[in-house]
Design a protein around this motif. Structure first.
Motif, PDB file in Angstrom:
ATOM      1  N   ARG A  52       8.264  29.549  23.039  1.00  0.00           N
ATOM      2  CA  ARG A  52       7.450  29.885  21.869  1.00  0.00           C
ATOM      3  C   ARG A  52       7.245  28.645  20.989  1.00  0.00           C
ATOM      4  NH1 ARG A  52      10.317  34.323  19.198  1.00  0.00           N
ATOM      5  NH2 ARG A  52      11.313  32.657  18.018  1.00  0.00           N
ATOM      6  N   LYS A  56       3.704  26.829  20.035  1.00  0.00           N
ATOM      7  CA  LYS A  56       3.290  26.575  18.646  1.00  0.00           C
ATOM      8  C   LYS A  56       3.236  25.086  18.327  1.00  0.00           C
ATOM      9  CE  LYS A  56       5.308  30.667  16.384  1.00  0.00           C
ATOM     10  NZ  LYS A  56       6.458  31.053  15.529  1.00  0.00           N
ATOM     11  N   LYS A  58       5.645  23.033  18.087  1.00  0.00           N
ATOM     12  CA  LYS A  58       6.750  22.622  17.193  1.00  0.00           C
ATOM     13  C   LYS A  58       7.666  21.650  17.928  1.00  0.00           C
ATOM     14  CE  LYS A  58       5.984  25.764  13.856  1.00  0.00           C
ATOM     15  NZ  LYS A  58       5.924  25.660  12.435  1.00  0.00           N
ATOM     16  N   SER A 119      32.319  35.825  10.955  1.00  0.00           N
ATOM     17  CA  SER A 119      31.559  36.030   9.723  1.00  0.00           C
ATOM     18  C   SER A 119      32.452  36.429   8.562  1.00  0.00           C
ATOM     19  CB  SER A 119      30.473  37.081   9.945  1.00  0.00           C
ATOM     20  OG  SER A 119      31.022  38.226  10.525  1.00  0.00           O
ATOM     21  N   HIS A 140      30.391  28.705  10.365  1.00  0.00           N
ATOM     22  CA  HIS A 140      29.650  29.967  10.266  1.00  0.00           C
ATOM     23  C   HIS A 140      28.152  29.709  10.160  1.00  0.00           C
ATOM     24  CE1 HIS A 140      28.804  33.885   7.877  1.00  0.00           C
ATOM     25  NE2 HIS A 140      28.632  34.065   9.163  1.00  0.00           N
ATOM     26  N   ASN A 143      21.976  33.817  10.970  1.00  0.00           N
ATOM     27  CA  ASN A 143      21.051  34.411  11.923  1.00  0.00           C
ATOM     28  C   ASN A 143      19.633  34.482  11.338  1.00  0.00           C
ATOM     29  OD1 ASN A 143      20.152  35.941  14.114  1.00  0.00           O
ATOM     30  ND2 ASN A 143      20.864  37.864  13.238  1.00  0.00           N
ATOM     31  N   PRO A 144      18.575  34.081  12.032  1.00  0.00           N
ATOM     32  CA  PRO A 144      18.529  33.461  13.350  1.00  0.00           C
ATOM     33  C   PRO A 144      18.934  31.976  13.294  1.00  0.00           C
ATOM     34  CG  PRO A 144      16.281  33.855  12.521  1.00  0.00           C
ATOM     35  CD  PRO A 144      17.220  34.362  11.481  1.00  0.00           C
ATOM     36  N   VAL A 147      16.608  28.913  13.018  1.00  0.00           N
ATOM     37  CA  VAL A 147      15.752  28.817  11.828  1.00  0.00           C
ATOM     38  C   VAL A 147      16.542  28.505  10.561  1.00  0.00           C
ATOM     39  CG1 VAL A 147      14.052  30.070  10.420  1.00  0.00           C
ATOM     40  CG2 VAL A 147      14.259  30.606  12.858  1.00  0.00           C
ATOM     41  N   MET A 148      17.729  29.094  10.421  1.00  0.00           N
ATOM     42  CA  MET A 148      18.450  29.032   9.154  1.00  0.00           C
ATOM     43  C   MET A 148      19.189  27.695   9.010  1.00  0.00           C
ATOM     44  SD  MET A 148      17.572  31.982   7.994  1.00  0.00           S
ATOM     45  CE  MET A 148      18.625  32.420   6.645  1.00  0.00           C
ATOM     46  N   ASN A 190      29.071  36.126   3.043  1.00  0.00           N
ATOM     47  CA  ASN A 190      29.176  37.576   3.254  1.00  0.00           C
ATOM     48  C   ASN A 190      29.912  38.300   2.134  1.00  0.00           C
ATOM     49  OD1 ASN A 190      27.588  37.794   5.485  1.00  0.00           O
ATOM     50  ND2 ASN A 190      29.234  37.170   6.858  1.00  0.00           N
TER      51      ASN A 190
HETATM   52  N1  CAA Z   1      15.019  33.220  16.809  1.00  0.00           N
HETATM   53  C1  CAA Z   1      14.391  32.029  16.686  1.00  0.00           C
HETATM   54  N2  CAA Z   1      13.366  31.818  15.828  1.00  0.00           N
HETATM   55  C2  CAA Z   1      12.953  32.862  15.084  1.00  0.00           C
HETATM   56  C3  CAA Z   1      13.540  34.140  15.180  1.00  0.00           C
HETATM   57  C4  CAA Z   1      14.625  34.292  16.089  1.00  0.00           C
HETATM   58  N3  CAA Z   1      15.274  35.447  16.218  1.00  0.00           N
HETATM   59  N4  CAA Z   1      12.913  34.965  14.312  1.00  0.00           N
HETATM   60  C5  CAA Z   1      11.956  34.239  13.711  1.00  0.00           C
HETATM   61  N5  CAA Z   1      11.981  32.983  14.165  1.00  0.00           N
HETATM   62  C6  CAA Z   1      11.149  31.859  13.731  1.00  0.00           C
HETATM   63  C7  CAA Z   1       9.699  32.059  14.072  1.00  0.00           C
HETATM   64  O1  CAA Z   1       9.404  31.616  15.379  1.00  0.00           O
HETATM   65  C8  CAA Z   1       9.030  31.205  13.020  1.00  0.00           C
HETATM   66  O2  CAA Z   1       9.123  29.841  13.414  1.00  0.00           O
HETATM   67  P1  CAA Z   1       7.997  28.762  13.004  1.00  0.00           P
HETATM   68  O3  CAA Z   1       7.971  28.726  11.498  1.00  0.00           O
HETATM   69  O4  CAA Z   1       8.512  27.498  13.622  1.00  0.00           O
HETATM   70  O5  CAA Z   1       6.719  29.254  13.576  1.00  0.00           O
HETATM   71  C9  CAA Z   1       9.926  31.363  11.782  1.00  0.00           C
HETATM   72  O6  CAA Z   1      11.184  31.817  12.285  1.00  0.00           O
HETATM   73  C10 CAA Z   1       9.367  32.371  10.811  1.00  0.00           C
HETATM   74  O7  CAA Z   1       9.183  33.580  11.533  1.00  0.00           O
HETATM   75  P2  CAA Z   1       8.018  34.602  11.257  1.00  0.00           P
HETATM   76  O8  CAA Z   1       6.848  33.894  10.630  1.00  0.00           O
HETATM   77  O9  CAA Z   1       7.777  35.414  12.486  1.00  0.00           O
HETATM   78  O10 CAA Z   1       8.659  35.663  10.284  1.00  0.00           O
HETATM   79  P3  CAA Z   1       9.232  35.496   8.827  1.00  0.00           P
HETATM   80  O11 CAA Z   1       8.440  34.539   8.018  1.00  0.00           O
HETATM   81  O12 CAA Z   1       9.429  36.882   8.363  1.00  0.00           O
HETATM   82  O13 CAA Z   1      10.656  34.819   9.043  1.00  0.00           O
HETATM   83  C11 CAA Z   1      12.971  35.126   9.171  1.00  0.00           C
HETATM   84  C12 CAA Z   1      11.632  35.422   9.802  1.00  0.00           C
HETATM   85  C13 CAA Z   1      13.234  33.616   9.168  1.00  0.00           C
HETATM   86  C14 CAA Z   1      14.016  35.823  10.001  1.00  0.00           C
HETATM   87  C15 CAA Z   1      12.934  35.627   7.681  1.00  0.00           C
HETATM   88  O14 CAA Z   1      12.544  36.969   7.649  1.00  0.00           O
HETATM   89  C16 CAA Z   1      14.260  35.488   6.974  1.00  0.00           C
HETATM   90  O15 CAA Z   1      14.606  34.446   6.482  1.00  0.00           O
HETATM   91  N6  CAA Z   1      15.019  36.601   6.889  1.00  0.00           N
HETATM   92  C17 CAA Z   1      16.339  36.622   6.278  1.00  0.00           C
HETATM   93  C18 CAA Z   1      17.326  35.999   7.202  1.00  0.00           C
HETATM   94  C19 CAA Z   1      18.701  36.041   6.659  1.00  0.00           C
HETATM   95  O16 CAA Z   1      18.985  36.442   5.540  1.00  0.00           O
HETATM   96  N7  CAA Z   1      19.658  35.625   7.491  1.00  0.00           N
HETATM   97  C20 CAA Z   1      21.031  35.650   7.162  1.00  0.00           C
HETATM   98  C21 CAA Z   1      21.629  36.871   7.764  1.00  0.00           C
HETATM   99  S1  CAA Z   1      23.307  37.017   7.335  1.00  0.00           S
HETATM  100  C22 CAA Z   1      24.112  36.108   8.464  1.00  0.00           C
HETATM  101  O17 CAA Z   1      23.592  35.617   9.417  1.00  0.00           O
HETATM  102  C23 CAA Z   1      25.561  35.981   8.195  1.00  0.00           C
HETATM  103  C24 CAA Z   1      26.435  36.978   8.794  1.00  0.00           C
HETATM  104  O18 CAA Z   1      27.535  36.601   9.151  1.00  0.00           O
HETATM  105  C25 CAA Z   1      26.085  38.409   8.874  1.00  0.00           C
END
Ligand code: CAA
Length: 283
Positions: A52, A56, A58, A119, A140, A143-144, A147-148, A190
């Motif tokens: 993907r 794109k 990237k 976590s 730690h 997720n994802p 991206v993060m 968390n």
């Molecule tokens: N794996 C890899 N890449 C991913 C992905 C995944 N599962 N989901 C989305 N992406 C990528 C997309 O490909 C896209 O990449 P580009 O910018 O390079 O094109 C980018 O992320 C943005 O995706 P979208 O435009 O499709 O969607 P979005 O703008 O809604 O972003 C998101 C998706 C980044 C997940 C966003 O919704 C977000 O930041 N959500 C909150 C995430 C969060 O809070 N995470 C922490 C969870 S808590 C944790 O992890 C700790 C624990 O211990 C529980």
């Protein structure tokens, strides 16, 4: 402390993401899980993510191919015999992690660092299962993972400064931003995130608003990228419950009591996105 070879344990949502970013960062990565099918699924997710990103524009096709060539599947823990770092992202269970770390302590070279992506579980207790608590640390990822930006780096009671520095540098080499945190239930991320999600579930449970309304309030009102109930589905409701239980037990304060609705959903097997149903339904 040169880190070149890494074993990532657990090929699920977090483990496969960690393996992907480590391989993209130029490290040789062994992706390990209990069954071949789990490792294959993890590698398939990585392959799809990289495809993907190429689509794109990237990343280049060359980086995709180089990344995939640095990944080696494993179902034999003895493959950790020549790694410099282990990042464990297995199931969130202290007994399983302690046993695993005791085994890794036997198998890995003396210089190897043993990191856990837990976590919320205490790093100090995981470290106590080994004879090298100075070389055990929390790493730690969020997720994802691809991206993060954040990696919380958690010092156990005995973690050595040079081990902390090596892991901080390694996280930076992945393009991540490390943040130093001490060992306490839920760390920082968390401890703050999960009570908010739990409160959103209480609001639904008590009929304050619909799930869509709760998510909309937090998305549009607080500028969160996802509403808390969607985020809970995305994290996994079983994981959310486990973290709340760890906070409840760790602090002994009822403000961390998991919402009964969260327990009910988990008992029903509604784990969120990964099981096809949580607060919302997924295809
Ligand atoms: N794996 C890899 N890449 C991913 C992905 C995944 N599962 N989901 C989305 N992406 C990528 C997309 O490909 C896209 O990449 P580009 O910018 O390079 O094109 C980018 O992320 C943005 O995706 P979208 O435009 O499709 O969607 P979005 O703008 O809604 O972003 C998101 C998706 C980044 C997940 C966003 O919704 C977000 O930041 N959500 C909150 C995430 C969060 O809070 N995470 C922490 C969870 S808590 C944790 O992890 C700790 C624990 O211990 C529980």
């Amino acid at each position: 402390m040169a880190i070149k070879r890494i074993m990532v344990i657990g090929a699920g949502q977090m483990g496969s993401g960690i393996a992907q970013v480590c391989a993209m960062g130029g490290y040789q990565v062994i992706l390990h899980d209990l069954q071949e099918a789990f490792v294959e699924k993890g590698l398939a997710t990585i392959t799809k993510n990289l495809a993907r990103q190429v689509e794109k524009e990237k990343i280049t096709a060359e980086l995709r191919d180089a990344t995939l060539s640095r990944l080696t599947p494993s179902t034999d823990l003895q493959n950790a015999a020549d790694v410099d770092l282990v990042i464990e992202a297995a199931v969130e269970n202290m007994e399983i992690k302690s046993k695993l770390f005791a085994e890794l302590d036997q198998i890995t070279p003396k210089h190897a660092i043993l990191a856990t992506n837990t976590s919320s579980l205490p790093i100090t207790e995981i470290a106590a299962a080994t004879k090298r608590p100075t070389q055990v640390i929390g790493m730690h990822f969020m997720n994802p993972v691809p991206v993060m930006k954040l990696v919380e780096i958690i010092r156990g009671l005995a973690t050595a400064d040079e081990v902390y520095v090596a892991i901080e540098e390694m996280a930076k080499s992945l393009g991540k931003t490390p943040v130093e945190v001490n060992d306490a239930p839920g760390f920082v991320s968390n401890r703050i995130l999960l009570p908010m999600i739990n409160e959103a579930i209480y609001a639904l449970y008590e009929g304050v608003a619909t799930k869509e309304a709760i998510d909309e309030v937090m998305k549009l009102g607080m500028n969160h990228p996802m509403g808390p109930l969607t985020l809970a589905d995305f994290i996994g409701l079983d994981t959310c419950l486990y973290i709340m239980e760890t906070l409840h037990e760790g602090f002994g304060d009822d403000k961390y009591r998991p919402c009964p609705l969260l327990r009910k959903y988990v008992k029903a097997g509604w784990y969120g996105k990964k099981s096809g149903r949580g607060f919302y339904e997924y295809n």
